[in-house]
Write an enzyme that holds these catalytic residues in place. Structure first.
Site, PDB file in Angstrom:
ATOM      1  N   LYS A 124      -8.260   6.505   5.335  1.00  0.00           N
ATOM      2  CA  LYS A 124      -7.639   5.313   4.750  1.00  0.00           C
ATOM      3  C   LYS A 124      -8.689   4.257   4.420  1.00  0.00           C
ATOM      4  CE  LYS A 124      -6.268   1.620   6.556  1.00  0.00           C
ATOM      5  NZ  LYS A 124      -5.714   0.546   7.415  1.00  0.00           N
ATOM      6  N   ASP A 142      -1.391   3.406   4.477  1.00  0.00           N
ATOM      7  CA  ASP A 142      -1.236   2.786   5.793  1.00  0.00           C
ATOM      8  C   ASP A 142       0.227   2.932   6.213  1.00  0.00           C
ATOM      9  OD1 ASP A 142       0.163   0.956   4.268  1.00  0.00           O
ATOM     10  OD2 ASP A 142      -0.996  -0.795   4.932  1.00  0.00           O
TER      11      ASP A 142
END
Length: 215
Positions: A124, A142
């Site tokens: 991420k 997320d």
């Protein structure tokens, strides 16, 4: 389980999100690629607001790997002590600063593999840096993106990699660069985890979520 939205529905979803916010931006404050990398790494299991509060004092004195190394782990800790897991994060930030200096000439690399080789930098974080700094249409996932993607039918997947792939496969190309910003903001302020604000949602009629919050 919600169904995957059709291409025409995807176009309409992002057309509306674009219309409401043509230039969405990430909420983590940064001044260059290094401070963006550090801010995203610090934001794991923490809010953007808490990270920004800490880095407003930190980044003026440590905005490069070299200056961060001069500060050192013990010097860094007081700045980020209000952030969860601060000791581990301080260790990672100092180590990734060392690696950036030793292996990358003090510059933040523009490849996912290189970014993911840094301590404390997962997929991420790498995708955020690639997208926001290097301009790649990467899809950071997320908790907000994961929830909104699955709840609305924009991007279905049982894990973050599956949702990332679904975004790559289903979000219309013209919206891919900014799509994660729209989804994060939508999840943070409208499609919240508990009692989503469905009556105020721009895409309520397109969303496939069955348990919509009533008026």
């Amino acid at each position: 389980m919600p169904r995957q939205l059709s291409y025409a529905e995807q176009v309409e979803v992002f057309r509306r999100l674009h219309g409401a916010n043509p230039h969405p931006k990430g909420e983590l404050e940064h001044v260059n690629a290094f401070t963006l990398l550090v801010a995203v790494a610090l934001s794991a299991q923490a809010t953007d607001a808490s990270v920004n509060k800490a880095t407003r004092d930190l980044f003026p004195i440590a905005d490069t790997p070299q200056r961060m190394l001069a500060l050192g782990e013990e010097g860094l800790i007081p700045y980020i002590k209000s952030i969860g897991l601060y000791r581990n994060k301080a260790r990672n930030v100092i180590r990734l600063s060392e690696i950036l200096v030793e292996r990358f000439g003090g510059e933040v690399p523009s490849s996912r593999a290189a970014l993911e080789s840094l301590p404390g930098v997962g997929r991420k974080t790498a995708n955020v840096v690639l997208n926001m700094w290097w301009g790649f249409p990467s899809q950071p996932v997320d908790t907000h993106v994961f929830r909104v993607g699955n709840r609305t039918g924009v991007a279905l997947g049982n894990d973050v990699v599956a949702v990332e792939r679904a975004l790559e496969n289903h979000v219309p190309v013209e919206f891919q660069q900014l799509s994660h910003h729209w989804l994060i903001l939508h999840g943070r302020y409208t499609c919240v985890a508990r009692k989503p604000k469905c009556p105020a949602c721009l895409i309520r009629d397109l969303c496939t979520y069955e348990e919509k919050t009533p008026e």
